[in-house]
Design a protein around this motif. Structure first.
Motif, PDB file in Angstrom:
ATOM      1  N   GLU A 127      -4.717   2.567   8.118  1.00 25.77           N
ATOM      2  CA  GLU A 127      -5.215   2.297   9.477  1.00 25.77           C
ATOM      3  C   GLU A 127      -6.930   2.262   9.390  1.00 25.77           C
ATOM      4  OE1 GLU A 127      -5.651   4.722  13.588  1.00 25.77           O
ATOM      5  OE2 GLU A 127      -4.525   5.722  11.948  1.00 25.77           O
ATOM      6  N   PHE A 128      -7.213   1.148   9.827  1.00 24.80           N
ATOM      7  CA  PHE A 128      -8.819   0.974   9.979  1.00 24.80           C
ATOM      8  C   PHE A 128      -9.491   1.656  11.253  1.00 24.80           C
ATOM      9  CE2 PHE A 128      -6.950  -1.873   7.153  1.00 24.80           C
ATOM     10  CZ  PHE A 128      -7.894  -2.412   6.349  1.00 24.80           C
ATOM     11  N   THR A 129     -10.350   2.579  11.002  1.00 21.94           N
ATOM     12  CA  THR A 129     -11.057   3.429  12.118  1.00 21.94           C
ATOM     13  C   THR A 129     -12.357   2.533  12.351  1.00 21.94           C
ATOM     14  OG1 THR A 129     -12.298   4.793  10.348  1.00 21.94           O
ATOM     15  CG2 THR A 129      -9.971   5.576  11.086  1.00 21.94           C
ATOM     16  N   SER A 130     -12.486   1.462  11.812  1.00 22.60           N
ATOM     17  CA  SER A 130     -13.921   0.568  12.285  1.00 22.60           C
ATOM     18  C   SER A 130     -13.572  -0.810  11.625  1.00 22.60           C
ATOM     19  CB  SER A 130     -15.111   1.398  11.605  1.00 22.60           C
ATOM     20  OG  SER A 130     -14.993   0.832  10.094  1.00 22.60           O
ATOM     21  N   GLU A 131     -14.346  -1.416  12.331  1.00 19.05           N
ATOM     22  CA  GLU A 131     -14.158  -3.014  12.163  1.00 19.05           C
ATOM     23  C   GLU A 131     -14.805  -3.211  10.730  1.00 19.05           C
ATOM     24  OE1 GLU A 131     -16.222  -4.947  15.203  1.00 19.05           O
ATOM     25  OE2 GLU A 131     -14.441  -4.590  16.727  1.00 19.05           O
ATOM     26  N   THR A 132     -14.206  -4.431  10.181  1.00 19.85           N
ATOM     27  CA  THR A 132     -14.659  -4.726   8.568  1.00 19.85           C
ATOM     28  C   THR A 132     -14.053  -6.026   8.148  1.00 19.85           C
ATOM     29  OG1 THR A 132     -15.132  -3.918   6.293  1.00 19.85           O
ATOM     30  CG2 THR A 132     -12.947  -3.298   7.114  1.00 19.85           C
ATOM     31  N   ILE A 133     -14.242  -6.419   7.295  1.00 19.12           N
ATOM     32  CA  ILE A 133     -13.618  -7.653   6.706  1.00 19.12           C
ATOM     33  C   ILE A 133     -13.050  -7.229   5.178  1.00 19.12           C
ATOM     34  CG2 ILE A 133     -13.691 -10.272   6.102  1.00 19.12           C
ATOM     35  CD1 ILE A 133     -16.702  -9.756   7.201  1.00 19.12           C
ATOM     36  N   ILE A 134     -11.862  -7.716   5.062  1.00 19.03           N
ATOM     37  CA  ILE A 134     -11.061  -7.497   3.699  1.00 19.03           C
ATOM     38  C   ILE A 134     -10.437  -8.647   3.262  1.00 19.03           C
ATOM     39  CG2 ILE A 134     -10.184  -5.304   4.639  1.00 19.03           C
ATOM     40  CD1 ILE A 134      -7.333  -6.407   4.781  1.00 19.03           C
ATOM     41  N   SER A 135      -9.959  -8.632   1.827  1.00 16.56           N
ATOM     42  CA  SER A 135      -9.085  -9.846   1.285  1.00 16.56           C
ATOM     43  C   SER A 135      -8.138  -9.137   0.427  1.00 16.56           C
ATOM     44  CB  SER A 135     -10.357 -10.439   0.381  1.00 16.56           C
ATOM     45  OG  SER A 135     -10.955  -9.923  -0.813  1.00 16.56           O
ATOM     46  N   ILE A 136      -6.896  -9.789   0.212  1.00 19.65           N
ATOM     47  CA  ILE A 136      -5.789  -9.364  -0.390  1.00 19.65           C
ATOM     48  C   ILE A 136      -5.500 -10.343  -1.498  1.00 19.65           C
ATOM     49  CG2 ILE A 136      -3.591  -8.403  -0.192  1.00 19.65           C
ATOM     50  CD1 ILE A 136      -4.052  -8.225   2.827  1.00 19.65           C
ATOM     51  N   THR A 137      -5.558  -9.818  -2.670  1.00 22.77           N
ATOM     52  CA  THR A 137      -5.205 -10.723  -3.797  1.00 22.77           C
ATOM     53  C   THR A 137      -4.074 -10.150  -4.712  1.00 22.77           C
ATOM     54  OG1 THR A 137      -6.743 -10.034  -5.401  1.00 22.77           O
ATOM     55  CG2 THR A 137      -7.429 -11.843  -3.670  1.00 22.77           C
ATOM     56  N   GLY A 138      -3.767 -10.818  -5.814  1.00 30.22           N
ATOM     57  CA  GLY A 138      -2.660 -10.357  -6.870  1.00 30.22           C
ATOM     58  C   GLY A 138      -1.352 -10.846  -6.206  1.00 30.22           C
ATOM     59  N   GLY A 139      -0.148 -10.014  -6.595  1.00 31.70           N
ATOM     60  CA  GLY A 139       1.079 -10.277  -6.321  1.00 31.70           C
ATOM     61  C   GLY A 139       1.019 -10.437  -4.741  1.00 31.70           C
ATOM     62  N   ASP A 140       2.288 -11.100  -4.232  1.00 27.76           N
ATOM     63  CA  ASP A 140       2.550 -11.371  -2.905  1.00 27.76           C
ATOM     64  C   ASP A 140       3.588 -10.156  -2.515  1.00 27.76           C
ATOM     65  OD1 ASP A 140       3.301 -11.960  -0.400  1.00 27.76           O
ATOM     66  OD2 ASP A 140       4.032 -14.195  -0.813  1.00 27.76           O
ATOM     67  N   PHE A 141       2.991  -9.374  -1.654  1.00 28.96           N
ATOM     68  CA  PHE A 141       3.489  -8.105  -1.405  1.00 28.96           C
ATOM     69  C   PHE A 141       4.064  -8.524   0.281  1.00 28.96           C
ATOM     70  CE2 PHE A 141       2.214  -6.593  -5.233  1.00 28.96           C
ATOM     71  CZ  PHE A 141       3.371  -5.370  -5.623  1.00 28.96           C
ATOM     72  N   ARG A 142       3.724  -9.524   0.614  1.00 26.50           N
ATOM     73  CA  ARG A 142       4.028  -9.904   1.895  1.00 26.50           C
ATOM     74  C   ARG A 142       3.379  -9.122   3.090  1.00 26.50           C
ATOM     75  NH1 ARG A 142      10.345 -10.019   1.986  1.00 26.50           N
ATOM     76  NH2 ARG A 142       9.778  -8.137   0.778  1.00 26.50           N
ATOM     77  N   PRO A 143       2.045  -9.007   3.059  1.00 22.94           N
ATOM     78  CA  PRO A 143       1.118  -7.951   3.953  1.00 22.94           C
ATOM     79  C   PRO A 143       1.270  -8.541   5.322  1.00 22.94           C
ATOM     80  CG  PRO A 143      -0.212  -9.702   2.817  1.00 22.94           C
ATOM     81  CD  PRO A 143       1.117  -9.680   2.132  1.00 22.94           C
ATOM     82  N   GLN A 144       1.353  -7.521   6.125  1.00 23.64           N
ATOM     83  CA  GLN A 144       1.251  -7.629   7.742  1.00 23.64           C
ATOM     84  C   GLN A 144      -0.053  -6.971   8.215  1.00 23.64           C
ATOM     85  OE1 GLN A 144       5.186  -6.783   9.164  1.00 23.64           O
ATOM     86  NE2 GLN A 144       6.153  -8.631   8.583  1.00 23.64           N
ATOM     87  N   ILE A 145      -0.148  -7.335   9.457  1.00 22.02           N
ATOM     88  CA  ILE A 145      -1.208  -6.722  10.218  1.00 22.02           C
ATOM     89  C   ILE A 145      -0.738  -6.509  11.576  1.00 22.02           C
ATOM     90  CG2 ILE A 145      -3.710  -6.624  11.154  1.00 22.02           C
ATOM     91  CD1 ILE A 145      -4.565  -8.322   8.764  1.00 22.02           C
ATOM     92  N   ASN A 146      -0.580  -5.221  11.729  1.00 23.08           N
ATOM     93  CA  ASN A 146       0.078  -5.155  13.166  1.00 23.08           C
ATOM     94  C   ASN A 146       1.513  -5.631  13.385  1.00 23.08           C
ATOM     95  OD1 ASN A 146      -2.387  -3.458  13.962  1.00 23.08           O
ATOM     96  ND2 ASN A 146      -3.218  -5.317  14.732  1.00 23.08           N
ATOM     97  N   GLY A 147       2.240  -5.735  12.174  1.00 26.06           N
ATOM     98  CA  GLY A 147       3.375  -6.331  12.324  1.00 26.06           C
ATOM     99  C   GLY A 147       3.515  -7.794  12.409  1.00 26.06           C
TER     100      GLY A 147
END
Length: 334
Positions: free
Chosen positions: A64-84
């Protein structure tokens, strides 16, 4: 201002390139397993090359993010979701306060990486933020992340200094069989000619004995001349030990600093990411290359990463607010 860990996943730790210079004192280097994915994650955010990330294995965390930021996701594909909703990998993603990042089962690979533009606020221990679980130093309290942990950010960096022109389309971990290039030695002469030929001409299977310390392979017996025991000496990332049972063990990020079994070869650094993203029962073969070839492969990869930077960034005249960047990104994929 940071991230709250709602679920820690199976093995989620803070890692960077590792704690170098202390092996003589018995401290493992640690650091990320997949250096390539790590570097790309930071490149996508224009972070310093060695900025700490979260590395997770097999089961990803829920954050859970408690402030605004920027992210990146790499590596294996774990099927990421943001808020579903599905989240794209290998691109910069703007996160709002209250957003929930989750992961499913791994479609490809076994390890994933999350980089943050606001930088994780964990202490530097002996020059690194990497977690060494055995020594309980570095990272977050010297351990893997657990439910309800909280990691603050070190900076309010909610913008990128470039227009992100497009994401990278990288999905490199779905091959059932791979070939790992190796430099032979340092104790290859302790093995018979037939043993060396077996090593280079056989197929080996990844076993369940596979963690951050090493990967045990199952396959044909690698014959040695008299014994596989040696006076303990230093171990490099990717060293291929062959104990008395004659099966190779490839030593990885959390490897011991010295070992007393003969090492028939060392996996070249650019191929280690392919290995650490293997799943149980997948196949591995070995191919011998020279030191000069291994150095050229590394130089080619460094050039490739520099080319990636020019592909994904277009310089602009002013620093952009992160919301504008995110809006421009979203229009590229409609």
């Amino acid at each position: 201002m940071g991230i709250r860990v709602l679920k820690g996943g199976m093995m989620t730790t803070v890692q960077d390139l590792g704690r170098t210079g202390y092996q003589s004192q018995g401290f493992s280097v640690s650091g990320v397993m997949d250096v390539r994915s790590f570097k790309i994650a930071n490149l996508l955010l224009d972070n310093p090359e060695n900025e700490a990330v979260l590395e997770f294995t097999l089961i990803g965390p829920t954050l859970e993010f408690t402030s605004e930021t920027i992210i990146s996701i790499t590596g294996g594909d774990f099927r990421p979701q943001i808020n579903g909703k599905p989240a794209k990998m290998y691109t910069a993603i703007y996160m709002h306060r209250g957003d929930i990042l989750t992961f499913g089962g791994a479609r490809t690979g076994t390890r994933g990486y999350i980089a943050f533009s606001s930088y994780l606020d964990v202490p530097v221990v002996m020059g690194s933020r990497s977690t060494n679980i055995k020594c309980q130093i570095g990272g977050y309290k010297g351990r893997k992340l657990e439910d309800e942990d909280y990691i603050a950010f070190r900076a309010k960096r909610r913008y990128l200094p470039y227009y992100l022109s497009r994401s990278l389309d990288l999905d490199e971990f779905d091959q059932e069989k791979i070939t790992l290039r190796v430099v032979m030695g340092p104790q290859e002469k302790m093995f018979t000619k037939e043993g060396r030929e077996t090593f280079l001409n056989s197929e080996y299977t990844v076993t369940s004995e596979f963690d951050r310390m090493g990967c045990r392979l199952e396959g044909p017996f690698i014959a040695y001349k008299t014994t596989s025991d040696i006076i303990s000496d230093g171990i490099a990332f990717g060293s291929v030990q062959v104990p008395s049972h004659g099966k190779p063990i490839i030593l990885l990020a959390d490897r011991q600093t010295t070992g007393g079994y003969a090492k028939i070869a060392t996996v070249v650094s650019v191929d280690i990411p392919k290995l650490v993203q293997r799943k149980t029962e997948q196949k591995v073969r070995f191919q011998a290359v020279s030191v000069e070839e291994a150095q050229k492969l590394l130089a080619d990869e460094m050039k490739e990463l520099n080319d990636f930077r020019s592909q994904i960034y277009t310089p602009c005249k002013e620093v952009l607010d992160c919301r504008l960047v995110a809006k421009r990104i979203s229009t590229l994929f409609k």
